[in-house]
Design a protein around this motif. Structure first.
Motif, short mmCIF file in Angstrom:
data_model
loop_
_atom_site.label_atom_id
_atom_site.label_comp_id
_atom_site.label_asym_id
_atom_site.label_seq_id
_atom_site.Cartn_x
_atom_site.Cartn_y
_atom_site.Cartn_z
N GLY A 84 0.97 -1.09 -0.07
CA GLY A 84 0.04 -0.13 -0.03
C GLY A 84 0.84 1.32 0.02
O GLY A 84 0.38 2.13 -0.82
N LEU A 85 1.95 1.34 0.79
CA LEU A 85 2.71 2.49 0.80
C LEU A 85 3.48 2.74 -0.53
O LEU A 85 3.59 3.80 -1.13
N TRP A 86 3.99 1.48 -0.97
CA TRP A 86 4.45 1.44 -2.58
C TRP A 86 3.83 2.25 -3.34
O TRP A 86 3.77 2.84 -4.14
N LEU A 87 2.51 1.77 -3.41
CA LEU A 87 1.30 2.16 -4.48
C LEU A 87 1.06 3.69 -4.17
O LEU A 87 0.98 4.53 -5.30
N LEU A 88 1.01 4.08 -2.75
CA LEU A 88 0.83 5.56 -2.50
C LEU A 88 2.01 6.46 -3.08
O LEU A 88 1.94 7.18 -3.79
N VAL A 89 3.51 5.94 -2.98
CA VAL A 89 4.64 6.65 -3.01
C VAL A 89 4.65 6.63 -4.86
O VAL A 89 4.72 7.56 -5.48
N ARG A 90 4.48 5.46 -5.43
CA ARG A 90 4.29 5.30 -6.89
C ARG A 90 3.31 6.39 -7.54
O ARG A 90 3.71 7.23 -8.46
N ALA A 91 2.00 6.55 -7.00
CA ALA A 91 1.25 7.50 -7.48
C ALA A 91 1.47 9.03 -7.08
O ALA A 91 1.24 9.98 -8.02
N VAL A 102 1.07 -9.35 -5.26
CA VAL A 102 0.20 -9.21 -4.28
C VAL A 102 -1.01 -10.39 -4.11
O VAL A 102 -1.29 -10.57 -2.93
N ALA A 103 -1.15 -11.27 -5.14
CA ALA A 103 -1.92 -12.60 -4.96
C ALA A 103 -1.07 -13.41 -4.07
O ALA A 103 -1.84 -13.94 -3.06
N LEU A 120 -3.48 4.24 -0.06
CA LEU A 120 -3.79 4.61 1.37
C LEU A 120 -4.89 3.64 2.00
O LEU A 120 -4.92 3.18 3.05
N LEU A 121 -6.01 3.31 1.24
CA LEU A 121 -6.88 2.05 1.66
C LEU A 121 -6.25 0.98 2.20
O LEU A 121 -6.60 0.55 3.38
N ILE A 122 -5.24 0.48 1.36
CA ILE A 122 -4.84 -0.88 1.79
C ILE A 122 -3.90 -0.62 3.05
O ILE A 122 -4.03 -1.32 3.96
N VAL A 123 -3.26 0.41 3.22
CA VAL A 123 -2.28 0.95 4.39
C VAL A 123 -3.22 0.87 5.61
O VAL A 123 -2.93 0.37 6.72
N VAL A 124 -4.32 1.51 5.48
CA VAL A 124 -5.31 1.78 6.43
C VAL A 124 -5.76 0.44 7.22
O VAL A 124 -5.73 0.10 8.29
#
Length: 169
Positions: free
Chosen positions: A54-61, A76-77, A157-161
């Protein structure tokens, strides 16, 4: 095809984790059925890895560079599949305790098929929906890029939360 393969990997990992726990820890589970269907260490590891994803997705975005790795979905799977299937674990342990491990394995196989089909249908619907939306908004490149980054950030963010919330419990 990629969506179907990723959903199959997730389903297989989810069920195989439960089968492995059942076969390697059956004697422990027979003594204490209080925590049946749970594997706290694997659940913690899976959630911690999900927080990192989740943090990686957030940073990438936030970086605004959009490069999708070919193996991103498989990672992820595999990570989310670390959480064992409680129903499979329960049935396989019950089958082992009755001396019919074959019945537990047949059940596990049917669970893999059922979960893979369900997740596969959802994945295909998501891919078709994404393609439809992209065709609808083609020609509006900047707006699509901004919305895409916002959705990536929201997903991260949702994944992290949610993973952090479960991690802290």
């Amino acid at each position: 095809m990629r969506a179907l393969s990723i959903s199959t990997v997730l389903a297989a990992m989810h069920v195989v984790t439960a089968v492995l726990i059942a076969f390697f820890a059956a004697h422990l589970m027979e003594r204490s059925f209080v925590g049946g269907g749970r594997a706290p260490a694997l659940e913690f590891l899976s959630r911690a890895i999900l927080v990192a994803i989740g943090l990686w997705l957030l940073v990438r975005a936030l970086r605004a560079r959009r490069r999708e790795g070919r193996h991103e979905g498989i990672g992820v799977a595999l990570t989310t599949g670390l959480v064992p299937c409680p129903l499979t674990l329960f049935v396989v342990v019950a089958a082992l305790s009755q001396g019919v491990p074959e019945a537990g394995l047949v059940f596990a196989g049917s669970m893999v098929i059922g979960i893979a089909l369900t997740l596969g249908l959802v994945a295909v619907a998501a891919v078709v929906g994404r393609r439809t939306i992209l065709q609808t908004v083609s020609g509006k490149g900047d707006a699509v890029a901004i919305v895409s980054r916002l959705l990536d950030a929201a997903a991260g963010l949702l994944i992290v939360v949610f993973a952090s919330r479960d991690l802290l419990q």
